[in-house]
Motif scaffolding. Structure first.
Motif, PDB file in Angstrom:
ATOM      1  N   ARG A  57       0.833  -1.213   0.000  1.00  0.00           N
ATOM      2  CA  ARG A  57       0.000   0.000   0.000  1.00  0.00           C
ATOM      3  C   ARG A  57       0.866   1.260   0.000  1.00  0.00           C
ATOM      4  N   THR A  58       2.064   1.163   0.581  1.00  0.00           N
ATOM      5  CA  THR A  58       2.975   2.321   0.550  1.00  0.00           C
ATOM      6  C   THR A  58       3.336   2.624  -0.892  1.00  0.00           C
ATOM      7  N   THR A  59       3.639   1.567  -1.662  1.00  0.00           N
ATOM      8  CA  THR A  59       3.971   1.760  -3.086  1.00  0.00           C
ATOM      9  C   THR A  59       2.759   2.296  -3.842  1.00  0.00           C
ATOM     10  N   ASP A  61       0.380   4.052  -2.714  1.00  0.00           N
ATOM     11  CA  ASP A  61       0.189   5.463  -2.341  1.00  0.00           C
ATOM     12  C   ASP A  61       1.197   6.345  -3.084  1.00  0.00           C
ATOM     13  N   SER A  62       2.443   5.858  -3.221  1.00  0.00           N
ATOM     14  CA  SER A  62       3.457   6.627  -3.967  1.00  0.00           C
ATOM     15  C   SER A  62       3.020   6.797  -5.419  1.00  0.00           C
ATOM     16  N   CYS A  64      -0.016   6.984  -6.496  1.00  0.00           N
ATOM     17  CA  CYS A  64      -1.077   8.010  -6.518  1.00  0.00           C
ATOM     18  C   CYS A  64      -0.453   9.396  -6.367  1.00  0.00           C
ATOM     19  N   ARG A  65       0.607   9.492  -5.592  1.00  0.00           N
ATOM     20  CA  ARG A  65       1.313  10.774  -5.457  1.00  0.00           C
ATOM     21  C   ARG A  65       1.875  11.212  -6.812  1.00  0.00           C
ATOM     22  N   VAL A  83      -7.981   2.740  -5.563  1.00  0.00           N
ATOM     23  CA  VAL A  83      -6.919   1.727  -5.505  1.00  0.00           C
ATOM     24  C   VAL A  83      -7.569   0.390  -5.166  1.00  0.00           C
ATOM     25  N   ILE A 110      -5.249   0.534 -10.272  1.00  0.00           N
ATOM     26  CA  ILE A 110      -5.744   1.869  -9.870  1.00  0.00           C
ATOM     27  C   ILE A 110      -6.703   2.343 -10.958  1.00  0.00           C
TER      28      ILE A 110
END
Ligand SMILES: Cc1cc2nc3c(=O)[nH]c(=O)nc-3n(C[C@H](O)[C@H](O)[C@H](O)COP(=O)(O)O)c2cc1C
Length: 226
Positions: A57-59, A61-62, A64-65, A83, A110
């Motif tokens: 999920r960290t990846t 989120d990155s 999406c950033r 996501v 996504i």
């Protein structure tokens, strides 16, 4: 020359050398960064098969950033990102999109959605959401590739039936339209990027595109002319 003068001269040379090193270091860094960016763009290709390894999920989120760093008309940012890392939802989406076989093995995806109901200054609905969401989609593809992930753009908008099935599967609010779904995962096997560069697609300033003359002549003989 006394010893103080020699010492000052030595210190001045050392200072200059250090500054030169810092300057050259920055330049070298700049060159390798731009090379890396170009390499990332030129070696990206659509990946449609993935291993079972999950994407954190960290990846996600990155990614999406990266998407939200895209240019956006009037800085309206008309996007929302759904996501998906639930296998059941991914399978449902795979059934909803006939050309989305990639979702069958993808551990994540996504959906890039836009809000066409946002108003311009003249209170007309914005029409730029398509471009904005396309730029965001491409950012995700490039960011994923830079992280060693495989990804593919699955087209949704403007195909009405696809928009309806994705909206329905993801229970999107009525103001949002899905532009695309990006399937993501760790690539299974390797892919050969296509070299799509064609000089004939480029024209400088005003005039004909290269080969346009030849194409026009061909057309006029085919049609018999006047
Ligand atoms: C608007 C758009 C829609 C696309 N839709 C699909 C799709 O539904 N399924 C798919 O497998 N690939 C899809 N693609 C990926 C293209 O097939 C792919 O980009 C093209 O073949 C070029 O290959 P490359 O991405 O490896 O350079 C789509 C790409 C774009 C830009």
């Amino acid at each position: 020359m006394n010893k103080y003068k020699i010492l000052s001269l030595f210190l001045a040379i050392a200072l200059l050398a250090a500054q030169a090193r810092i300057f050259m270091g920055d330049k070298a860094q700049e060159v390798s960064t731009s090379e890396a960016v170009f390499q990332n763009i030129l070696t990206r290709s659509s990946i449609r098969e993935y291993t079972a390894e999950p994407v954190s999920r960290t990846t996600l989120d990155s990614l999406c950033r990266a998407a939200m760093a895209a240019p956006t008309a009037k800085d309206q940012r008309p996007w929302k990102f759904v996501v998906i890392d639930d296998k059941a939802v991914l399978q449902e989406l795979a059934s909803a999109l006939p050309y989305a076989q990639a979702l069958k093995t993808a551990p994540a995806a996504i959906a890039i959605c836009g809000d066409p109901t946002l108003m311009n200054e003249d209170h007309r609905p914005t029409e730029w959401w398509v471009e904005d969401c396309s730029a965001a989609t491409q950012n995700i593809l490039l960011a994923a590739h830079s992280l060693g992930l495989g990804a593919v753009w699955l087209g949704v908008y403007p195909a009405k039936t696809l928009v309806a099935s994705v909206s329905n599967t993801l229970k999107l609010p009525s103001n949002l339209k899905p532009l695309s779904v990006v399937a993501l995962g760790h690539p299974k096997g390797t892919a050969q990027p296509k070299d799509k560069y064609a000089k004939d697609n480029i024209r400088y300033n005003v005039g004909d595109f290269p080969n346009a003359q030849a194409e026009e002549e061909e057309e006029s003989t085919e049609g018999g002319g006047f």
